[in-house]
Write a protein that holds these residues in place. Sequence first.
Motif, PDB file in Angstrom:
ATOM      1  N   ILE A 145       0.466  -0.134  -9.903  1.00  0.00           N
ATOM      2  CA  ILE A 145      -1.320  -0.560  -8.795  1.00  0.00           C
ATOM      3  C   ILE A 145      -0.627  -2.001  -8.527  1.00  0.00           C
ATOM      4  CG2 ILE A 145      -3.818  -0.432  -9.275  1.00  0.00           C
ATOM      5  CD1 ILE A 145      -2.330   2.262  -9.230  1.00  0.00           C
ATOM      6  N   THR A 190       0.674  -1.368   0.214  1.00  0.00           N
ATOM      7  CA  THR A 190       0.047  -0.293  -0.144  1.00  0.00           C
ATOM      8  C   THR A 190       0.834   1.281  -0.292  1.00  0.00           C
ATOM      9  OG1 THR A 190      -1.609  -1.317   1.324  1.00  0.00           O
ATOM     10  CG2 THR A 190      -1.848   1.320   1.455  1.00  0.00           C
ATOM     11  N   CYS A 232      -3.896 -12.049 -14.005  1.00  0.00           N
ATOM     12  CA  CYS A 232      -3.820 -11.016 -13.295  1.00  0.00           C
ATOM     13  C   CYS A 232      -4.898  -9.660 -14.106  1.00  0.00           C
ATOM     14  CB  CYS A 232      -2.719  -9.846 -13.327  1.00  0.00           C
ATOM     15  SG  CYS A 232      -2.351 -10.205 -11.852  1.00  0.00           S
ATOM     16  N   GLN A 278      -9.705   1.281 -10.909  1.00  0.00           N
ATOM     17  CA  GLN A 278      -6.862   1.647 -10.729  1.00  0.00           C
ATOM     18  C   GLN A 278      -6.771  -0.229 -10.324  1.00  0.00           C
ATOM     19  OE1 GLN A 278      -5.665   3.850 -12.399  1.00  0.00           O
ATOM     20  NE2 GLN A 278      -4.845   4.501 -10.830  1.00  0.00           N
ATOM     21  N   GLN A 279      -7.968  -0.536 -10.178  1.00  0.00           N
ATOM     22  CA  GLN A 279      -7.127  -1.315  -9.493  1.00  0.00           C
ATOM     23  C   GLN A 279      -7.066  -2.654 -10.748  1.00  0.00           C
ATOM     24  OE1 GLN A 279     -11.263  -3.388  -7.879  1.00  0.00           O
ATOM     25  NE2 GLN A 279     -10.333  -2.593  -5.334  1.00  0.00           N
ATOM     26  N   LYS A 308      -6.557  -6.901 -10.320  1.00  0.00           N
ATOM     27  CA  LYS A 308      -6.940  -8.037  -9.987  1.00  0.00           C
ATOM     28  C   LYS A 308      -5.697  -8.991 -10.044  1.00  0.00           C
ATOM     29  CE  LYS A 308     -12.058  -6.598  -9.015  1.00  0.00           C
ATOM     30  NZ  LYS A 308     -13.235  -6.845  -9.837  1.00  0.00           N
ATOM     31  N   TYR A 310      -6.940  -5.991 -14.945  1.00  0.00           N
ATOM     32  CA  TYR A 310      -7.481  -4.601 -15.487  1.00  0.00           C
ATOM     33  C   TYR A 310      -8.188  -3.868 -15.973  1.00  0.00           C
ATOM     34  CZ  TYR A 310      -4.456  -3.807 -19.394  1.00  0.00           C
ATOM     35  OH  TYR A 310      -4.933  -3.934 -21.087  1.00  0.00           O
ATOM     36  N   GLY A 348      -1.410  -5.968  -7.299  1.00  0.00           N
ATOM     37  CA  GLY A 348      -2.479  -6.813  -6.659  1.00  0.00           C
ATOM     38  C   GLY A 348      -2.271  -7.712  -5.732  1.00  0.00           C
TER      39      GLY A 348
END
Lengths: 115, 111
Positions: free
Chosen positions: B100, A44, B23, B2-3, B5, B25, B102
């Motif tokens: 960003i 984070t 992954c 913005q994730q 996964k 996006y 995962g």
Amino acid sequence: SAVISQKPSRDICQRGTSLTIQCQVDSQVTMMFWYRQQPGQSLTLIATANQGSEATYESGFVIDKFPISRPNLTFSTLTVSNMSPEDSSIYLCSVHAGGASTEAFFGQGTRLTVV
Amino acid sequence: QQQVKQSPQSLIVQKGGISIINCAYENTAFDYFPWYQQFPGKGPALLIAIRPDVSEKKEGRFTISFNKSAKQFSLHIMDSQPGDSATYFCAASTSNYQLIWGAGTKLIIKP
């Protein structure tokens, strides 16, 4: 490439105290990043630190709790202030290589335990 | 938007087998897709990365497959070895260099 030295590697701190983590890079870099990583979890982003300007904090992180210094292009510190057990985590310093590369390099991390 | 996964959360593979981590996006502005490998007590280290102008990149036993239309990319580890046991993170970024991440995949290679 970039080699990052992060200190301390681990610490156990009392509730209510503060800890300053140092990050030294072997080359000049514009942007430095501070991350928090709970054990077994993802990274984070806490803040981005550019030399000569105020750090930019991500949502959920504030300067009063995590003050950052960036006195030059090779060094930065992150302070975790007024610590509580919820601050127990791994804190990582990161930089990006220069030029067109966007590879991120990381320090080995600071494992913080607050008791 | 913005994730990124990532799946699976954990993976156990026999030595010599193929490990596959996926992954996905949403943000089509992403233009850099790296995979990082992290061993316990260490910071993440870049394993391999790809940009969206190619569909596959191979470095030794590690291959990234990239499907731009599906907005998915995957890491394939061929001939998996016990030394590959680690946590793997996919990530994505735009030109601002902010990654960003995962959620990570803990890979265990059984001897």
